[in-house]
Motif scaffolding. Structure first.
Motif, PDB file in Angstrom:
ATOM      1  N   GLN A  60       0.843  -1.037  -0.075  1.00 18.47           N
ATOM      2  CA  GLN A  60      -0.238   0.156  -0.084  1.00 18.47           C
ATOM      3  C   GLN A  60       0.837   1.293  -0.085  1.00 18.47           C
ATOM      4  OE1 GLN A  60      -3.503   0.678   0.160  1.00 18.47           O
ATOM      5  NE2 GLN A  60      -2.571   2.728  -0.289  1.00 18.47           N
ATOM      6  N   LEU A  61       0.756   1.948  -1.181  1.00 21.20           N
ATOM      7  CA  LEU A  61       1.838   3.141  -1.104  1.00 21.20           C
ATOM      8  C   LEU A  61       1.029   4.296  -0.812  1.00 21.20           C
ATOM      9  CD1 LEU A  61       2.588   2.960  -4.889  1.00 21.20           C
ATOM     10  CD2 LEU A  61       4.320   2.342  -2.815  1.00 21.20           C
ATOM     11  N   GLU A  62       1.818   5.170  -0.069  1.00 17.98           N
ATOM     12  CA  GLU A  62       1.230   6.509   0.751  1.00 17.98           C
ATOM     13  C   GLU A  62       1.436   7.599  -0.330  1.00 17.98           C
ATOM     14  OE1 GLU A  62       2.902   8.816   3.530  1.00 17.98           O
ATOM     15  OE2 GLU A  62       4.821   8.107   3.351  1.00 17.98           O
ATOM     16  N   SER A  63       1.285   7.210  -1.638  1.00 21.94           N
ATOM     17  CA  SER A  63       1.483   8.454  -2.650  1.00 21.94           C
ATOM     18  C   SER A  63       0.175   7.981  -3.945  1.00 21.94           C
ATOM     19  CB  SER A  63       2.657   8.392  -3.289  1.00 21.94           C
ATOM     20  OG  SER A  63       3.082   7.282  -4.064  1.00 21.94           O
ATOM     21  N   VAL A  64       0.049   8.987  -4.711  1.00 22.72           N
ATOM     22  CA  VAL A  64      -0.727   8.521  -6.014  1.00 22.72           C
ATOM     23  C   VAL A  64       0.249   8.028  -7.061  1.00 22.72           C
ATOM     24  CG1 VAL A  64      -2.207   9.486  -7.880  1.00 22.72           C
ATOM     25  CG2 VAL A  64      -2.421  10.302  -5.627  1.00 22.72           C
ATOM     26  N   GLY A  65       1.346   8.671  -6.905  1.00 23.93           N
ATOM     27  CA  GLY A  65       2.595   8.294  -8.164  1.00 23.93           C
ATOM     28  C   GLY A  65       3.165   6.913  -7.822  1.00 23.93           C
ATOM     29  N   PHE A  66       3.482   6.089  -8.518  1.00 23.76           N
ATOM     30  CA  PHE A  66       4.123   5.035  -8.538  1.00 23.76           C
ATOM     31  C   PHE A  66       5.396   4.563  -9.495  1.00 23.76           C
ATOM     32  CE2 PHE A  66       0.235   4.209 -10.925  1.00 23.76           C
ATOM     33  CZ  PHE A  66       0.935   3.786 -12.002  1.00 23.76           C
ATOM     34  N   LEU A  86      -2.795   5.791  -3.752  1.00 28.25           N
ATOM     35  CA  LEU A  86      -3.805   6.630  -2.734  1.00 28.25           C
ATOM     36  C   LEU A  86      -4.557   7.438  -3.807  1.00 28.25           C
ATOM     37  CD1 LEU A  86      -1.950   8.056   0.161  1.00 28.25           C
ATOM     38  CD2 LEU A  86      -3.265   6.177   0.045  1.00 28.25           C
ATOM     39  N   SER A  87      -5.100   6.802  -5.030  1.00 22.76           N
ATOM     40  CA  SER A  87      -5.947   7.273  -6.104  1.00 22.76           C
ATOM     41  C   SER A  87      -7.122   8.002  -5.636  1.00 22.76           C
ATOM     42  CB  SER A  87      -6.210   6.340  -6.975  1.00 22.76           C
ATOM     43  OG  SER A  87      -7.289   6.782  -7.793  1.00 22.76           O
ATOM     44  N   GLY A  88      -7.099   9.401  -5.744  1.00 22.69           N
ATOM     45  CA  GLY A  88      -8.261  10.128  -5.464  1.00 22.69           C
ATOM     46  C   GLY A  88      -7.890  10.949  -4.233  1.00 22.69           C
ATOM     47  N   PHE A  89      -7.097  10.268  -3.437  1.00 25.28           N
ATOM     48  CA  PHE A  89      -6.788  10.933  -2.148  1.00 25.28           C
ATOM     49  C   PHE A  89      -6.407  12.335  -2.126  1.00 25.28           C
ATOM     50  CE2 PHE A  89      -3.925  11.837   1.484  1.00 25.28           C
ATOM     51  CZ  PHE A  89      -4.490  11.116   2.597  1.00 25.28           C
ATOM     52  N   PHE A  90      -5.734  12.950  -3.164  1.00 22.98           N
ATOM     53  CA  PHE A  90      -5.445  14.306  -3.283  1.00 22.98           C
ATOM     54  C   PHE A  90      -6.595  15.192  -3.795  1.00 22.98           C
ATOM     55  CE2 PHE A  90      -1.598  11.755  -2.344  1.00 22.98           C
ATOM     56  CZ  PHE A  90      -1.098  12.374  -1.101  1.00 22.98           C
ATOM     57  N   ALA A  91      -7.478  14.735  -4.406  1.00 24.56           N
ATOM     58  CA  ALA A  91      -8.390  15.632  -5.257  1.00 24.56           C
ATOM     59  C   ALA A  91      -8.888  16.708  -4.366  1.00 24.56           C
ATOM     60  CB  ALA A  91      -9.801  14.547  -5.744  1.00 24.56           C
ATOM     61  N   ASP A  92      -9.588  16.782  -3.181  1.00 21.77           N
ATOM     62  CA  ASP A  92     -10.008  17.812  -2.310  1.00 21.77           C
ATOM     63  C   ASP A  92      -8.755  18.955  -2.271  1.00 21.77           C
ATOM     64  OD1 ASP A  92     -12.595  17.703  -2.090  1.00 21.77           O
ATOM     65  OD2 ASP A  92     -12.433  16.114  -0.877  1.00 21.77           O
ATOM     66  N   PRO A  93      -7.831  18.467  -1.617  1.00 17.38           N
ATOM     67  CA  PRO A  93      -6.576  19.677  -1.384  1.00 17.38           C
ATOM     68  C   PRO A  93      -6.164  20.238  -2.403  1.00 17.38           C
ATOM     69  CG  PRO A  93      -5.899  17.423  -0.545  1.00 17.38           C
ATOM     70  CD  PRO A  93      -7.397  17.067  -1.030  1.00 17.38           C
ATOM     71  N   VAL A  94      -5.734  19.295  -3.505  1.00 20.06           N
ATOM     72  CA  VAL A  94      -5.081  19.879  -4.690  1.00 20.06           C
ATOM     73  C   VAL A  94      -6.163  20.770  -5.643  1.00 20.06           C
ATOM     74  CG1 VAL A  94      -3.947  19.401  -7.081  1.00 20.06           C
ATOM     75  CG2 VAL A  94      -3.468  18.126  -4.723  1.00 20.06           C
ATOM     76  N   ALA A  95      -7.451  20.382  -5.627  1.00 21.36           N
ATOM     77  CA  ALA A  95      -8.450  21.278  -6.168  1.00 21.36           C
ATOM     78  C   ALA A  95      -8.533  22.611  -5.581  1.00 21.36           C
ATOM     79  CB  ALA A  95      -9.753  20.761  -6.501  1.00 21.36           C
ATOM     80  N   GLU A  96      -8.655  22.424  -4.388  1.00 17.15           N
ATOM     81  CA  GLU A  96      -8.804  23.712  -3.521  1.00 17.15           C
ATOM     82  C   GLU A  96      -7.495  24.728  -3.637  1.00 17.15           C
ATOM     83  OE1 GLU A  96     -10.297  23.501   0.451  1.00 17.15           O
ATOM     84  OE2 GLU A  96     -12.062  22.137  -0.027  1.00 17.15           O
ATOM     85  N   ARG A 275      -5.292  10.492   7.541  1.00 16.16           N
ATOM     86  CA  ARG A 275      -6.288  10.012   6.505  1.00 16.16           C
ATOM     87  C   ARG A 275      -5.642   8.968   5.665  1.00 16.16           C
ATOM     88  NH1 ARG A 275      -6.833  14.272   2.771  1.00 16.16           N
ATOM     89  NH2 ARG A 275      -8.203  12.992   1.541  1.00 16.16           N
ATOM     90  N   LYS A 276      -4.416   9.127   5.437  1.00 20.47           N
ATOM     91  CA  LYS A 276      -3.595   7.717   4.834  1.00 20.47           C
ATOM     92  C   LYS A 276      -3.696   6.642   5.794  1.00 20.47           C
ATOM     93  CE  LYS A 276       0.065  10.642   2.374  1.00 20.47           C
ATOM     94  NZ  LYS A 276       1.241  10.944   2.292  1.00 20.47           N
ATOM     95  N   ILE A 277      -3.694   6.630   6.886  1.00 14.14           N
ATOM     96  CA  ILE A 277      -3.679   5.419   8.026  1.00 14.14           C
ATOM     97  C   ILE A 277      -5.275   4.821   7.764  1.00 14.14           C
ATOM     98  CG2 ILE A 277      -4.096   4.597  10.410  1.00 14.14           C
ATOM     99  CD1 ILE A 277      -1.709   6.756  10.992  1.00 14.14           C
ATOM    100  N   ASP A 278      -6.230   6.009   7.740  1.00 14.58           N
ATOM    101  CA  ASP A 278      -7.639   5.295   7.573  1.00 14.58           C
ATOM    102  C   ASP A 278      -7.800   4.602   6.071  1.00 14.58           C
ATOM    103  OD1 ASP A 278      -8.426   7.160   9.368  1.00 14.58           O
ATOM    104  OD2 ASP A 278      -9.154   8.806   8.168  1.00 14.58           O
ATOM    105  N   VAL A 279      -7.022   5.091   4.990  1.00 12.88           N
ATOM    106  CA  VAL A 279      -7.169   4.300   3.993  1.00 12.88           C
ATOM    107  C   VAL A 279      -6.429   2.902   3.813  1.00 12.88           C
ATOM    108  CG1 VAL A 279      -6.276   4.332   1.441  1.00 12.88           C
ATOM    109  CG2 VAL A 279      -7.030   6.516   2.401  1.00 12.88           C
ATOM    110  N   PHE A 280      -5.185   2.952   4.484  1.00  9.94           N
ATOM    111  CA  PHE A 280      -4.593   1.637   4.805  1.00  9.94           C
ATOM    112  C   PHE A 280      -5.387   0.794   5.566  1.00  9.94           C
ATOM    113  CE2 PHE A 280      -1.829  -1.092   7.486  1.00  9.94           C
ATOM    114  CZ  PHE A 280      -1.606  -1.924   6.436  1.00  9.94           C
ATOM    115  N   LEU A 281      -6.064   1.060   6.752  1.00  9.51           N
ATOM    116  CA  LEU A 281      -7.033   0.167   7.606  1.00  9.51           C
ATOM    117  C   LEU A 281      -8.181  -0.237   6.748  1.00  9.51           C
ATOM    118  CD1 LEU A 281      -6.644   1.947  10.927  1.00  9.51           C
ATOM    119  CD2 LEU A 281      -5.157  -0.028  10.107  1.00  9.51           C
ATOM    120  N   ALA A 282      -8.783   0.625   5.936  1.00 10.67           N
ATOM    121  CA  ALA A 282      -9.916   0.256   5.243  1.00 10.67           C
ATOM    122  C   ALA A 282      -9.613  -0.747   4.039  1.00 10.67           C
ATOM    123  CB  ALA A 282     -10.529   1.388   4.715  1.00 10.67           C
TER     124      ALA A 282
END
Lengths: 303, 303
Positions: A60-66, A86-96, A275-282
Motif C-alpha cells: 500500500q503506497l502512501e502516494s498516488v505516483g508509483f 492513494l488514487s483520489g486521495f489528493f483531489a480535494d486539497p489539490v483542487a482547493e 487520512r492515509k492510515i484510514d485508507v490503509f486500515l480500510a
C-alpha cells in the motif's frame, strides 16, 4: 507468519492506531532503505527493498505516483502481488489549492499580501486591474480525480470547461489553448506528457491566460514559461510542481512576475497522515476479508 | 429642457458611449461639488448639490451605498424624485474576492507569496499545516446579493451555511458564532449593525475560525480583532473595509498575523466603469419608456 511493515513519518499515537487496527497481525516499523520480508508493506520503501522481499503480497503506497516501482518484475510470482496507491486521495486539497491560486491572481491577493508586508495602501489602482473568474474558458489537461473535483468547484462560476484527456489528440489541445483564459494541468508523468507544454504550446496561449501546473514538472518547459511571464506574454501562473524540488535558489521562477509557487503543498492537509492510515486500515479490512482492494495500480497504464 | 449630468471619472470613450446612448438628451459633465439643475444625474454628487437641484427627477448612483443622501428631504416634491443604486452590481466581484481571501488562508497562499519574495523554499512544514474549506460551517452575516452569490460559490464545497439576517435576532447570531469555521459579513452600515461584531461576539468564535468583513468598517471592533489575531485566539481574517480608508500607517492591522487586507478592492473589476454605464443606459431606456427603474432605493430601510 504474516507481518505488516510500516514505513513513514508516523508519530507514536499514529503507530498505536496502526497496531490496534492490525489486530493480531504484528506491525514492524522499518526505514525506507531497510530490507524486509513482510507480506504487507504500508509506505513507500526503496524499490530495491520491494524487489528483494520474497514474501510481499500487498504494497500500500502512501502516494498516488508509483513510477519508481514500475520497473520491478511484478509478474515474478505470477501476479500474486498487488500494489495499491492513494488514487483520489489528493483531489480535494489539490483542487482547493488550484482554485486558491487562480482566485488569488484574478483578485489581486498576491499583490495585496506584498503590499501589507510593506504597510502600503494602493487601493483603487489595483481595484480597477482585477478580473472575474466568472465565465472564463478553462482548459483542464488531465481529467482524473483532481481536475474532475476542480470542475465541480468551478461549476457555479459558469466557466466553459474543455477537458483534455489522453484520447483528445494534440490538435484538440492546440485549439483549446488558443482560446483559453485558464489552463490547469494535473496530468501524470508519462512518456506522452513529457514536454507536453513546450514553447510552441505556451506561445498559443492568449496574453490574458493563466497557466497552472499541479501535475508533474516534466510536463512543462520551465524556461519558456519564465520567458512568457517576464515578457508579459502570459498573465500569470500557479506552479505546484517543478523539475527540481526544492526549487534551486538560482531558478528563474523565483524572479518571475505574476507567478504563485505553491511548493508542492497542493496535496497537503493537517490530517494527511491520519487520512492515509484510514485508507490503509480500510484496505486492510478488505485484504483480510478477501474482497478487492481499492486503488489497485495498473502498471501497464503508467498512472 | 431635460438634461443628463454625469459625475464620475469616465474617459473620453466612455463619455462618447454615454452621449450616444442618451440620444437626443444632452449630456453635461459635472464635478461632484458643482451645482446643477439637470433632471437626470448619473454619479455620486455632493448631497448639497442634489438638495439644491430643483429639477431633479432621477438620480442614478454609481454605488450600492446611499447613506450620505438619506438625510435629504426626498418628499419635497411629493415623492416625484427617484433614486436608484447599483444593487447587486458588486455581488460577483466581492463574492469572488471573499472566496479568494478565504482559500488563500486555508491553502497557505499568503505564506507562499511571502516565501517567494524571500526566495525561500519551505514545502512540507507548510503542507502539513493546511486546511480544507470542504465541509466548513459558514456563518453569513447579511444575506443580500453578495452573500447569496458567495453561498452559490460555496455550494460544491459542501459547507453548512447559516445565514444571519436582520430578523435572526442576536441569540441566533451568538449561537452560530460559537460553532463557526468561517464568518463572512457583508451587512450594510445601519444603526443596527454598528458595532455588531464587538469584543464579546469575537470572543465567542472558536480559535480555528476565520473572520471576513466585506460590509462596512463600523460593524467590527477593529481593536478586538487585532487582539484576537495577535494572541492566536482567531485563526485569521480577510478585511476589505475599515473604519478609516486608506488604512492609517499606524493601524494595528498592518502588523497583525494571518490577516489579508484587500484594501476595499473587493468590488473591483477591469470593466467596472463600463458596466456602470451599462446599468445607467439600461435604466435610461426604462426611464424614457416610463417603465419602472431597477435598483430603486428605499430610504426607509436604510440600505
Amino acid at each position: 507468519m504474516m507481518e505488516i511493515a510500516v514505513c513513514g513519518a508516523f508519530v507514536d499515537e499514529q503507530v498505536e492506531r496502526l497496531k490496534h487496527g492490525a489486530g493480531d497481525i504484528p506491525v514492524r516499523l522499518v526505514e525506507a532503505e531497510d530490507s524486509c520480508d513482510c507480506a504487507i508493506v504500508f509506505g513507500n520503501p526503496e524499490p530495491e527493498q520491494v524487489a528483494s522481499n520474497p514474501s510481499l503480497r500487498w504494497l500500500q503506497l502512501e502516494s498516488v505516483g508509483f513510477g519508481e516501482y514500475a520497473g520491478l518484475d511484478w509478474n515474478r510470482d505470477h501476479g500474486q502481488t498487488v500494489v495499491t496507491n492513494l488514487s483520489g486521495f489528493f483531489a480535494d486539497p489539490v483542487a482547493e489549492s488550484a482554485l486558491a491560486g487562480i482566485l488569488a491572481l484574478y483578485r489581486g491577493i498576491d499583490s495585496l499580501v506584498l503590499l501589507k508586508a510593506e504597510k502600503r495602501w494602493l487601493g483603487d489602482p489595483l481595484r480597477t486591474a482585477l478580473r472575474l473568474l466568472r465565465g472564463a474558458h478553462v482548459v483542464l489537461i488531465g481529467y482524473g480525480t483532481i481536475n474532475r473535483r476542480l470542475a465541480e468547484l468551478l461549476a457555479p462560476f459558469g466557466c466553459a470547461i474543455t477537458p483534455i484527456t489522453r484520447g483528445s489528440g494534440s490538435d484538440a489541445l492546440d485549439m483549446a489553448l488558443a482560446d483559453a483564459d485558464l489552463v490547469v494541468c494535473t496530468a501524470p508523468a508519462t512518456p506522452a506528457t513529457s514536454g507536453l507544454l513546450d514553447a510552441a504550446r505556451l506561445a498559443r496561449l492568449p496574453a490574458r491566460a493563466l497557466l497552472c501546473n499541479f501535475g508533474r514538472g516534466s510536463i512543462l518547459d520551465e524556461d519558456s514559461l519564465a520567458d512568457a511571464l517576464e515578457r508579459g506574454r502570459l498573465a500569470g501562473a500557479v506552479i505546484d510542481v517543478t523539475d527540481s524540488e526544492p526549487l534551486p535558489h538560482e531558478h528563474r521562477f523565483w524572479n518571475c512576475p505574476n507567478i504563485i509557487l505553491t511548493q508542492h503543498t497542493g496535496g497537503g492537509t493537517m490530517d494527511e497522515l491520519d487520512r492515509k492510515i484510514d485508507v490503509f486500515l480500510a484496505n486492510l479490512a478488505r485484504f483480510r476479508a478477501g474482497t478487492p482492494l481499492e486503488g489497485i495500480v495498473d502498471f501497464s497504464r503508467g498512472y
